[in-house]
Design a protein around this motif. Sequence first.
Motif, PDB file in Angstrom:
ATOM      1  N   MET A  48       0.770  -1.186  -0.109  1.00 56.10           N
ATOM      2  CA  MET A  48       0.063  -0.056  -0.109  1.00 56.10           C
ATOM      3  C   MET A  48       0.958   1.454   0.014  1.00 56.10           C
ATOM      4  O   MET A  48       0.422   2.245  -0.671  1.00 56.10           O
ATOM      5  CB  MET A  48      -0.817  -0.008   1.239  1.00 56.10           C
ATOM      6  N   ALA A  49       1.893   1.427   0.805  1.00 62.11           N
ATOM      7  CA  ALA A  49       2.721   2.398   0.813  1.00 62.11           C
ATOM      8  C   ALA A  49       3.479   2.622  -0.486  1.00 62.11           C
ATOM      9  O   ALA A  49       3.507   3.925  -1.261  1.00 62.11           O
ATOM     10  CB  ALA A  49       3.669   2.127   1.722  1.00 62.11           C
ATOM     11  N   ALA A  97      -6.511   0.882  -2.682  1.00 60.19           N
ATOM     12  CA  ALA A  97      -7.977   0.910  -2.306  1.00 60.19           C
ATOM     13  C   ALA A  97      -8.402  -0.501  -1.874  1.00 60.19           C
ATOM     14  O   ALA A  97      -9.013  -0.701  -0.826  1.00 60.19           O
ATOM     15  CB  ALA A  97      -8.902   1.500  -3.359  1.00 60.19           C
ATOM     16  N   LEU A  98      -8.114  -1.416  -2.657  1.00 60.91           N
ATOM     17  CA  LEU A  98      -8.576  -2.869  -2.515  1.00 60.91           C
ATOM     18  C   LEU A  98      -7.817  -3.579  -1.276  1.00 60.91           C
ATOM     19  O   LEU A  98      -8.475  -4.299  -0.291  1.00 60.91           O
ATOM     20  CB  LEU A  98      -8.517  -3.734  -3.673  1.00 60.91           C
ATOM     21  N   LEU A  99      -6.739  -3.171  -0.972  1.00 56.46           N
ATOM     22  CA  LEU A  99      -5.798  -3.592  -0.106  1.00 56.46           C
ATOM     23  C   LEU A  99      -6.267  -2.856   1.193  1.00 56.46           C
ATOM     24  O   LEU A  99      -6.330  -3.529   2.464  1.00 56.46           O
ATOM     25  CB  LEU A  99      -4.410  -3.584  -0.376  1.00 56.46           C
ATOM     26  N   GLY A 100      -6.811  -1.664   1.116  1.00 53.74           N
ATOM     27  CA  GLY A 100      -7.141  -1.146   2.157  1.00 53.74           C
ATOM     28  C   GLY A 100      -8.362  -1.421   2.628  1.00 53.74           C
ATOM     29  O   GLY A 100      -8.580  -1.358   4.058  1.00 53.74           O
ATOM     30  N   LEU A 147     -11.439  -3.985   7.280  1.00 56.70           N
ATOM     31  CA  LEU A 147     -12.399  -4.757   7.793  1.00 56.70           C
ATOM     32  C   LEU A 147     -11.582  -5.627   9.061  1.00 56.70           C
ATOM     33  O   LEU A 147     -12.192  -6.146   9.882  1.00 56.70           O
ATOM     34  CB  LEU A 147     -12.303  -6.226   6.814  1.00 56.70           C
ATOM     35  N   ARG A 148     -10.122  -5.888   8.849  1.00 56.39           N
ATOM     36  CA  ARG A 148      -9.547  -6.365   9.893  1.00 56.39           C
ATOM     37  C   ARG A 148      -9.377  -5.796  11.311  1.00 56.39           C
ATOM     38  O   ARG A 148      -9.770  -6.179  12.353  1.00 56.39           O
ATOM     39  CB  ARG A 148      -7.946  -6.754   9.482  1.00 56.39           C
ATOM     40  N   SER A 195      -5.664  -7.656  -8.934  1.00 54.78           N
ATOM     41  CA  SER A 195      -5.677  -6.787  -7.676  1.00 54.78           C
ATOM     42  C   SER A 195      -7.096  -7.444  -6.665  1.00 54.78           C
ATOM     43  O   SER A 195      -7.133  -7.392  -5.600  1.00 54.78           O
ATOM     44  CB  SER A 195      -6.138  -5.392  -7.897  1.00 54.78           C
ATOM     45  N   LEU A 196      -8.145  -7.965  -7.564  1.00 50.83           N
ATOM     46  CA  LEU A 196      -9.091  -8.413  -6.983  1.00 50.83           C
ATOM     47  C   LEU A 196      -9.119  -9.567  -6.339  1.00 50.83           C
ATOM     48  O   LEU A 196      -9.288  -9.935  -5.176  1.00 50.83           O
ATOM     49  CB  LEU A 196     -10.443  -8.767  -8.090  1.00 50.83           C
TER      50      LEU A 196
END
Length: 167
Positions: free
Chosen positions: A19-20, A59-62, A67-68, A136-137
Amino acid sequence: MKFMKKLLSCVTSAEYAVMAAAFIAMVASYFISVLNRNFIQASMPWTEEIAVYSMTYMALLGTEVGLRDGTQVAVTAVVDKLHGVIRKIVDLIRQVILVGFAFIMIKAGGDLVLKQLQAGQTTPVMKLPMSLMYFSLVLAFGLIFVIQTITLVQQIAEFGKKEGNRT
């Protein structure tokens, strides 16, 4: 349990690193795009493509991180009024639905990646395989599936312990 915590810690570190990197790539490409538009005025369409794809991964990893750690937006008006065993059961049902949805999305994303690999479609400007973008999905929902399944197992174990102590 220690192995699970160590695994989650490693996955979290890897997620934050990706993400970074995606954030840095997005900001840098938008910065280059702005400089280009205002000063250099050369054609650099690749900057927009890098920014969009970086934002998608970020965005997807975020989503998984949210959620976590529970920072994902949620409507909890009804669930907040529940207490005790009923609340735990509703939380378990919610978790099962989330894991099921993640599994369905992994399958759908995987099918999309396979179709893109077969078609050989590339991105418009940089000519990267579109399958990288659709991956990415699979990556994000794969992580959601694994981590939320671990969370579900922990919830079931905790529910069993507390309920076992009452009898």
